[in-house]
Structures are given as C-alpha cells and as structure tokens.
Design a protein around this motif. Structure first.
Motif, PDB file in Angstrom:
ATOM      1  N   ARG A   1      10.785   3.792  -4.335  1.00 51.43           N
ATOM      2  CA  ARG A   1       9.477   3.591  -3.703  1.00 51.43           C
ATOM      3  C   ARG A   1       8.954   4.859  -3.047  1.00 51.43           C
ATOM      4  O   ARG A   1       7.746   5.099  -3.022  1.00 51.43           O
ATOM      5  N   PHE A   2       9.837   5.663  -2.505  1.00 48.90           N
ATOM      6  CA  PHE A   2       9.460   6.891  -1.796  1.00 48.90           C
ATOM      7  C   PHE A   2       9.834   8.096  -2.650  1.00 48.90           C
ATOM      8  O   PHE A   2      10.830   8.081  -3.372  1.00 48.90           O
TER       9      PHE A   2
ATOM     10  N   GLY B   1       0.805  -1.208   0.000  1.00 52.28           N
ATOM     11  CA  GLY B   1       0.000   0.000   0.000  1.00 52.28           C
ATOM     12  C   GLY B   1       0.841   1.262   0.000  1.00 52.28           C
ATOM     13  O   GLY B   1       2.063   1.221  -0.098  1.00 52.28           O
ATOM     14  N   SER B   2       0.138   2.394   0.114  1.00 54.34           N
ATOM     15  CA  SER B   2       0.790   3.704   0.054  1.00 54.34           C
ATOM     16  C   SER B   2       0.303   4.603   1.176  1.00 54.34           C
ATOM     17  O   SER B   2      -0.825   4.468   1.667  1.00 54.34           O
TER      18      SER B   2
ATOM     19  N   ARG C   1       0.988   8.984   2.370  1.00 55.47           N
ATOM     20  CA  ARG C   1       1.700  10.237   2.151  1.00 55.47           C
ATOM     21  C   ARG C   1       1.815  10.970   3.477  1.00 55.47           C
ATOM     22  O   ARG C   1       0.801  11.326   4.092  1.00 55.47           O
TER      23      ARG C   1
ATOM     24  N   ASP D   1       9.252  -1.221   6.672  1.00 56.07           N
ATOM     25  CA  ASP D   1       9.120   0.240   6.701  1.00 56.07           C
ATOM     26  C   ASP D   1       8.420   0.719   7.967  1.00 56.07           C
ATOM     27  O   ASP D   1       8.324   1.928   8.212  1.00 56.07           O
TER      28      ASP D   1
ATOM     29  N   GLN E   1       5.917  10.817  -0.087  1.00 58.83           N
ATOM     30  CA  GLN E   1       5.008   9.843  -0.677  1.00 58.83           C
ATOM     31  C   GLN E   1       5.667   8.470  -0.602  1.00 58.83           C
ATOM     32  O   GLN E   1       6.769   8.285  -1.130  1.00 58.83           O
ATOM     33  N   MET E   2       4.993   7.541   0.048  1.00 59.58           N
ATOM     34  CA  MET E   2       5.558   6.205   0.269  1.00 59.58           C
ATOM     35  C   MET E   2       4.684   5.180  -0.448  1.00 59.58           C
ATOM     36  O   MET E   2       3.513   5.004  -0.098  1.00 59.58           O
ATOM     37  N   ASN E   3       5.248   4.546  -1.452  1.00 64.22           N
ATOM     38  CA  ASN E   3       4.547   3.516  -2.217  1.00 64.22           C
ATOM     39  C   ASN E   3       5.190   2.155  -1.999  1.00 64.22           C
ATOM     40  O   ASN E   3       6.319   2.058  -1.509  1.00 64.22           O
ATOM     41  N   SER E   4       4.475   1.120  -2.378  1.00 68.20           N
ATOM     42  CA  SER E   4       4.993  -0.256  -2.262  1.00 68.20           C
ATOM     43  C   SER E   4       5.571  -0.514  -0.877  1.00 68.20           C
ATOM     44  O   SER E   4       6.670  -1.046  -0.723  1.00 68.20           O
ATOM     45  N   LEU E   5       4.813  -0.137   0.121  1.00 69.05           N
ATOM     46  CA  LEU E   5       5.299  -0.249   1.499  1.00 69.05           C
ATOM     47  C   LEU E   5       5.517  -1.700   1.903  1.00 69.05           C
ATOM     48  O   LEU E   5       4.781  -2.609   1.466  1.00 69.05           O
TER      49      LEU E   5
END
Length: 121
Positions: free
Chosen positions: A67-68, A16-17, A19, A90, A82-86
C-alpha cells in the motif's frame, strides 16, 4: 547535523491516498538513509518504511506492504512516502528520520517534527 521537515499530512477518507514529503537540509542528503515511523495516540512509535542512500534498498512494515511506497530524490534533498488504500488504523503522526535504514528508532539520529495523518472511516 541534518534538519528534516515533513509535510503532506492531512485528513483523508478510508481508501484514499496521501503523499508525505521529508525535506532535508544540512549534511549531505545523498549519503544518508531515511526512515519513516508513525505514532498513534497511546501507542509506541513504530517503523513504517526505510530507504537507503541510493534508493536501491527499501523496507516496509508488514502492515503497509503493498500500500505504501517509499522513494527519494537526492537532487531535491527530499524523500517521499506515497500512501495508498489508507485505512483508519493508519491514523498517526508520521515522522521521517535520518540514519542507517534500520527498523528501530535507535538506528536514526535525526528526526523531523512529524505530520498528522488522519483517516476517517
């Protein structure tokens, strides 16, 4: 003096993501660099990302590169992460800090209170 307040943390599933936001007040935000750090239980605080005053320079730890994404809006006195593919690794308390865009905590003079990010597997 600079006051920093993080927000946007929470619980998210792996993949998930989220922000994160870092709202600044006090000294002119437009002239300071912002760094993001994180600290997991039992571990030292580690560098995540940094952005200089204009947004023209950004830096990422290898563990989050790709990813970020760090950004800022000087008109709103706010920086973002913005943090994606957590991933579960993390999971940590995330802090923003104001300073010189370096990779160590000594490069920053002002810190927010932190926001918890939890990634479930």
């Amino acid at each position: 003096q600079v006051q920093l307040v993080e927000s946007g943390g929470g619980l998210v599933q792996a993949g998930g993501s989220l922000r994160l936001s870092c709202a600044a007040s006090g000294r002119s935000f437009s002239w300071i660099a912002i760094g993001w750090f994180r600290q997991a239980p039992g571990k030292e605080r580690e560098f995540v990302s940094a952005i200089n005053w204009s947004g023209g320079f950004t830096d990422y730890a290898d563990s989050v590169k790709g990813r970020f994404t760090v950004s800022r809006n000087n008109a709103k006195n706010t920086a973002y992460l913005q943090m994606n593919s957590l991933k579960p690794e993390d999971t940590a308390v995330y802090y923003c800090a104001a300073g010189t865009a370096g990779r160590t905590y000594k490069d920053y003079n002002y810190w927010g209170q932190g926001t918890q990010v939890t990634v479930s597997s």
